[in-house]
Design a protein around this motif. Structure first.
Motif, PDB file in Angstrom:
ATOM      1  N   MET A  12       0.829  -1.206   0.000  1.00  0.00           N
ATOM      2  CA  MET A  12       0.000   0.000   0.000  1.00  0.00           C
ATOM      3  C   MET A  12       0.867   1.262   0.000  1.00  0.00           C
ATOM      4  O   MET A  12       0.543   2.240  -0.675  1.00  0.00           O
ATOM      5  CB  MET A  12      -0.937   0.015   1.205  1.00  0.00           C
ATOM      6  N   LEU A  13       1.977   1.249   0.745  1.00  0.00           N
ATOM      7  CA  LEU A  13       2.884   2.392   0.744  1.00  0.00           C
ATOM      8  C   LEU A  13       3.466   2.588  -0.647  1.00  0.00           C
ATOM      9  O   LEU A  13       3.500   3.713  -1.165  1.00  0.00           O
ATOM     10  CB  LEU A  13       4.009   2.206   1.771  1.00  0.00           C
ATOM     11  N   PHE A  14       3.886   1.502  -1.270  1.00  0.00           N
ATOM     12  CA  PHE A  14       4.397   1.594  -2.636  1.00  0.00           C
ATOM     13  C   PHE A  14       3.322   2.174  -3.556  1.00  0.00           C
ATOM     14  O   PHE A  14       3.598   3.059  -4.364  1.00  0.00           O
ATOM     15  CB  PHE A  14       4.842   0.213  -3.147  1.00  0.00           C
ATOM     16  N   GLY A  15       2.098   1.686  -3.434  1.00  0.00           N
ATOM     17  CA  GLY A  15       0.991   2.172  -4.262  1.00  0.00           C
ATOM     18  C   GLY A  15       0.714   3.653  -4.041  1.00  0.00           C
ATOM     19  O   GLY A  15       0.457   4.391  -4.996  1.00  0.00           O
ATOM     20  N   LEU A  16       0.753   4.090  -2.795  1.00  0.00           N
ATOM     21  CA  LEU A  16       0.543   5.510  -2.499  1.00  0.00           C
ATOM     22  C   LEU A  16       1.644   6.368  -3.119  1.00  0.00           C
ATOM     23  O   LEU A  16       1.364   7.402  -3.735  1.00  0.00           O
ATOM     24  CB  LEU A  16       0.489   5.739  -0.983  1.00  0.00           C
ATOM     25  N   ILE A  17       2.883   5.948  -2.952  1.00  0.00           N
ATOM     26  CA  ILE A  17       4.006   6.694  -3.519  1.00  0.00           C
ATOM     27  C   ILE A  17       3.859   6.781  -5.032  1.00  0.00           C
ATOM     28  O   ILE A  17       4.011   7.849  -5.630  1.00  0.00           O
ATOM     29  CB  ILE A  17       5.356   6.034  -3.146  1.00  0.00           C
ATOM     30  N   TYR A  18       3.546   5.659  -5.646  1.00  0.00           N
ATOM     31  CA  TYR A  18       3.456   5.589  -7.097  1.00  0.00           C
ATOM     32  C   TYR A  18       2.271   6.400  -7.623  1.00  0.00           C
ATOM     33  O   TYR A  18       2.407   7.200  -8.542  1.00  0.00           O
ATOM     34  CB  TYR A  18       3.353   4.119  -7.537  1.00  0.00           C
ATOM     35  N   SER A  19       1.103   6.225  -7.016  1.00  0.00           N
ATOM     36  CA  SER A  19      -0.094   6.903  -7.525  1.00  0.00           C
ATOM     37  C   SER A  19      -0.105   8.403  -7.226  1.00  0.00           C
ATOM     38  O   SER A  19      -0.651   9.181  -7.999  1.00  0.00           O
ATOM     39  CB  SER A  19      -1.365   6.246  -6.978  1.00  0.00           C
ATOM     40  N   LEU A  20       0.513   8.802  -6.110  1.00  0.00           N
ATOM     41  CA  LEU A  20       0.585  10.230  -5.779  1.00  0.00           C
ATOM     42  C   LEU A  20       1.806  10.894  -6.407  1.00  0.00           C
ATOM     43  O   LEU A  20       2.032  12.084  -6.216  1.00  0.00           O
ATOM     44  CB  LEU A  20       0.611  10.423  -4.255  1.00  0.00           C
ATOM     45  N   ASN A  21       2.583  10.098  -7.155  1.00  0.00           N
ATOM     46  CA  ASN A  21       3.772  10.579  -7.843  1.00  0.00           C
ATOM     47  C   ASN A  21       4.748  11.254  -6.878  1.00  0.00           C
ATOM     48  O   ASN A  21       5.288  12.320  -7.160  1.00  0.00           O
ATOM     49  CB  ASN A  21       3.395  11.522  -8.989  1.00  0.00           C
ATOM     50  N   LEU A  22       4.949  10.613  -5.720  1.00  0.00           N
ATOM     51  CA  LEU A  22       5.883  11.122  -4.726  1.00  0.00           C
ATOM     52  C   LEU A  22       7.281  10.584  -5.031  1.00  0.00           C
ATOM     53  O   LEU A  22       7.431   9.509  -5.613  1.00  0.00           O
ATOM     54  CB  LEU A  22       5.465  10.665  -3.328  1.00  0.00           C
ATOM     55  N   ASN A  23       8.279  11.317  -4.621  1.00  0.00           N
ATOM     56  CA  ASN A  23       9.648  10.828  -4.740  1.00  0.00           C
ATOM     57  C   ASN A  23       9.893   9.784  -3.664  1.00  0.00           C
ATOM     58  O   ASN A  23       9.385   9.903  -2.549  1.00  0.00           O
ATOM     59  CB  ASN A  23      10.648  11.970  -4.560  1.00  0.00           C
ATOM     60  N   TYR A  24      10.685   8.784  -4.010  1.00  0.00           N
ATOM     61  CA  TYR A  24      11.066   7.809  -3.002  1.00  0.00           C
ATOM     62  C   TYR A  24      11.929   8.515  -1.965  1.00  0.00           C
ATOM     63  O   TYR A  24      12.724   9.392  -2.305  1.00  0.00           O
ATOM     64  CB  TYR A  24      11.871   6.664  -3.628  1.00  0.00           C
ATOM     65  N   PRO A  25      11.797   8.121  -0.702  1.00  0.00           N
ATOM     66  CA  PRO A  25      12.674   8.728   0.304  1.00  0.00           C
ATOM     67  C   PRO A  25      14.131   8.384  -0.024  1.00  0.00           C
ATOM     68  O   PRO A  25      14.432   7.251  -0.410  1.00  0.00           O
ATOM     69  CB  PRO A  25      12.234   8.093   1.624  1.00  0.00           C
ATOM     70  N   ALA A  26      15.007   9.361   0.109  1.00  0.00           N
ATOM     71  CA  ALA A  26      16.412   9.173  -0.275  1.00  0.00           C
ATOM     72  C   ALA A  26      17.039   7.973   0.429  1.00  0.00           C
ATOM     73  O   ALA A  26      17.822   7.231  -0.170  1.00  0.00           O
ATOM     74  CB  ALA A  26      17.204  10.441   0.027  1.00  0.00           C
ATOM     75  N   GLU A  27      16.659   7.757   1.694  1.00  0.00           N
ATOM     76  CA  GLU A  27      17.269   6.665   2.458  1.00  0.00           C
ATOM     77  C   GLU A  27      16.721   5.288   2.073  1.00  0.00           C
ATOM     78  O   GLU A  27      17.213   4.273   2.551  1.00  0.00           O
ATOM     79  CB  GLU A  27      17.130   6.907   3.963  1.00  0.00           C
ATOM     80  N   LEU A  28      15.723   5.239   1.190  1.00  0.00           N
ATOM     81  CA  LEU A  28      15.159   3.956   0.725  1.00  0.00           C
ATOM     82  C   LEU A  28      15.023   3.919  -0.800  1.00  0.00           C
ATOM     83  O   LEU A  28      14.267   3.117  -1.343  1.00  0.00           O
ATOM     84  CB  LEU A  28      13.787   3.712   1.364  1.00  0.00           C
ATOM     85  N   LYS A  29      15.745   4.771  -1.462  1.00  0.00           N
ATOM     86  CA  LYS A  29      15.629   4.925  -2.911  1.00  0.00           C
ATOM     87  C   LYS A  29      15.820   3.600  -3.654  1.00  0.00           C
ATOM     88  O   LYS A  29      15.043   3.238  -4.528  1.00  0.00           O
ATOM     89  CB  LYS A  29      16.649   5.945  -3.397  1.00  0.00           C
ATOM     90  N   TYR A  30      16.865   2.861  -3.298  1.00  0.00           N
ATOM     91  CA  TYR A  30      17.176   1.635  -4.029  1.00  0.00           C
ATOM     92  C   TYR A  30      16.187   0.517  -3.722  1.00  0.00           C
ATOM     93  O   TYR A  30      15.825  -0.255  -4.610  1.00  0.00           O
ATOM     94  CB  TYR A  30      18.611   1.192  -3.735  1.00  0.00           C
ATOM     95  N   THR A  31      15.729   0.451  -2.488  1.00  0.00           N
ATOM     96  CA  THR A  31      14.730  -0.564  -2.125  1.00  0.00           C
ATOM     97  C   THR A  31      13.453  -0.359  -2.931  1.00  0.00           C
ATOM     98  O   THR A  31      12.925  -1.304  -3.531  1.00  0.00           O
ATOM     99  CB  THR A  31      14.426  -0.511  -0.612  1.00  0.00           C
ATOM    100  N   PHE A  32      12.962   0.872  -2.975  1.00  0.00           N
ATOM    101  CA  PHE A  32      11.736   1.135  -3.733  1.00  0.00           C
ATOM    102  C   PHE A  32      11.950   0.979  -5.230  1.00  0.00           C
ATOM    103  O   PHE A  32      11.045   0.567  -5.952  1.00  0.00           O
ATOM    104  CB  PHE A  32      11.172   2.517  -3.393  1.00  0.00           C
ATOM    105  N   GLU A  33      13.153   1.270  -5.702  1.00  0.00           N
ATOM    106  CA  GLU A  33      13.436   1.078  -7.119  1.00  0.00           C
ATOM    107  C   GLU A  33      13.358  -0.408  -7.481  1.00  0.00           C
ATOM    108  O   GLU A  33      12.786  -0.776  -8.510  1.00  0.00           O
ATOM    109  CB  GLU A  33      14.818   1.638  -7.466  1.00  0.00           C
ATOM    110  N   VAL A  34      13.902  -1.272  -6.633  1.00  0.00           N
ATOM    111  CA  VAL A  34      13.817  -2.710  -6.884  1.00  0.00           C
ATOM    112  C   VAL A  34      12.363  -3.173  -6.804  1.00  0.00           C
ATOM    113  O   VAL A  34      11.912  -3.959  -7.638  1.00  0.00           O
ATOM    114  CB  VAL A  34      14.719  -3.500  -5.902  1.00  0.00           C
ATOM    115  N   LEU A  35      11.617  -2.679  -5.824  1.00  0.00           N
ATOM    116  CA  LEU A  35      10.199  -3.049  -5.724  1.00  0.00           C
ATOM    117  C   LEU A  35       9.445  -2.621  -6.980  1.00  0.00           C
ATOM    118  O   LEU A  35       8.599  -3.356  -7.487  1.00  0.00           O
ATOM    119  CB  LEU A  35       9.568  -2.426  -4.479  1.00  0.00           C
ATOM    120  N   GLN A  36       9.757  -1.434  -7.478  1.00  0.00           N
ATOM    121  CA  GLN A  36       9.070  -0.932  -8.672  1.00  0.00           C
ATOM    122  C   GLN A  36       9.449  -1.703  -9.926  1.00  0.00           C
ATOM    123  O   GLN A  36       8.575  -2.187 -10.648  1.00  0.00           O
ATOM    124  CB  GLN A  36       9.397   0.547  -8.873  1.00  0.00           C
ATOM    125  N   LYS A  37      10.739  -1.819 -10.171  1.00  0.00           N
ATOM    126  CA  LYS A  37      11.185  -2.333 -11.466  1.00  0.00           C
ATOM    127  C   LYS A  37      11.335  -3.842 -11.526  1.00  0.00           C
ATOM    128  O   LYS A  37      11.138  -4.433 -12.590  1.00  0.00           O
ATOM    129  CB  LYS A  37      12.495  -1.651 -11.849  1.00  0.00           C
TER     130      LYS A  37
END
Length: 169
Positions: free
Chosen positions: A128-153
């Motif tokens: 749900m956090l990933f979905g909120l970030i993605y749908s609200l077009n928020l930037n990934y938090p800098a301290e978790l940038k790579y984790t969210f990038e792997v989750l996304q891609k």
């Protein structure tokens, strides 16, 4: 795209390969990864396994899982509120004193506000956090940038396959 089922099923699909990578990692990070995934050997709970994989992914990418997920003991309600006020983005787990019981609450914080609560599990909250970030077009938090990038891609297979240099290693 059905976010919840896609996220959780794809996480399950990739878990075996991720666990193999985690177990092959040496040094201090390898020992830390071993401690994070150890509960999976003792418990067959699917959600616990998914939670361990998500936390281990953070560590593998040299990011702190505490930046994604913070756990609090039920007696620390004031600490929970203080921490939420200081949180830009993340998941909280509010547990009873007895660690073996189901958490009292699992929720999502965005911009110091609880935006979702009473979630069933940490992996669902991560989806749900990933979905909120993605749908609200928020930037990934800098301290978790790579984790969210792997989750996304990798996990969600969204927006191309090209990863930045760090997740490739």
């Amino acid at each position: 795209m059905p976010l919840q089922s896609r996220f959780l099923s794809q996480l399950d699909v990739h878990s075996e390969k991720l666990l193999k990578m985690f177990k092959n990692r040496g040094g201090q990070i390898g020992r830390r990864l071993g401690g994070i995934i150890a509960p999976m050997d003792e418990d067959d709970d699917v959600d616990l396994g998914r939670e361990c994989v998500i936390k281990a992914l953070c560590v593998y990418l040299n990011e702190d899982p505490e930046n994604l997920l913070r756990e609090y003991v039920a007696a620390d309600e004031s600490l929970l509120q203080e921490s939420i006020e200081e949180t830009t983005m993340g998941i909280y787990v509010w547990k009873h004193r007895d660690d073996s019981e189901k958490p009292e609450d699992i929720g999502i914080v965005l911009e110091s506000q609880i935006v979702m609560q009473d979630m069933d599990s940490v992996p669902l909250a991560a989806a749900m956090l990933f979905g909120l970030i993605y749908s609200l077009n928020l930037n990934y938090p800098a301290e978790l940038k790579y984790t969210f990038e792997v989750l996304q891609k990798v996990v969600m297979e969204l927006e191309g396959n090209a990863l930045s240099k760090k997740p490739k290693s």
